[in-house]
Design an enzyme around this catalytic site. Sequence first.
Site, mmCIF file in Angstrom:
data_model
loop_
_atom_site.group_PDB
_atom_site.id
_atom_site.type_symbol
_atom_site.label_atom_id
_atom_site.label_comp_id
_atom_site.label_asym_id
_atom_site.label_seq_id
_atom_site.Cartn_x
_atom_site.Cartn_y
_atom_site.Cartn_z
ATOM 1 C CE1 TYR A 174 -81.648 -27.244 14.535
ATOM 2 C CE2 TYR A 174 -82.681 -26.803 12.434
ATOM 3 C CZ TYR A 174 -81.570 -27.140 13.171
ATOM 4 O OH TYR A 174 -80.388 -27.368 12.528
ATOM 5 C CG ASP A 175 -90.488 -26.839 19.765
ATOM 6 O OD1 ASP A 175 -91.281 -27.720 19.360
ATOM 7 O OD2 ASP A 175 -90.785 -26.024 20.670
#
Length: 56
Positions: free
Chosen positions: A47-48
């Site tokens: 998802y960063d």
Amino acid sequence: MQFVEAQGAKIPAIGLGTWELSGNECARVVEQALRLGYRHIDTAQIYDNEREVGEG
């Protein structure tokens, strides 16, 4: 609070998903969810948004 069990762990049945959340919006939503009582924050490295989730 209801829980589910998986491999010996008790996990809150209701969680906050953070996929597609980023920046200030992500931090704000996570913070509000924790204030409301959420204890299961669903996140993943892909998802960063680890930094923003942590800020929340």
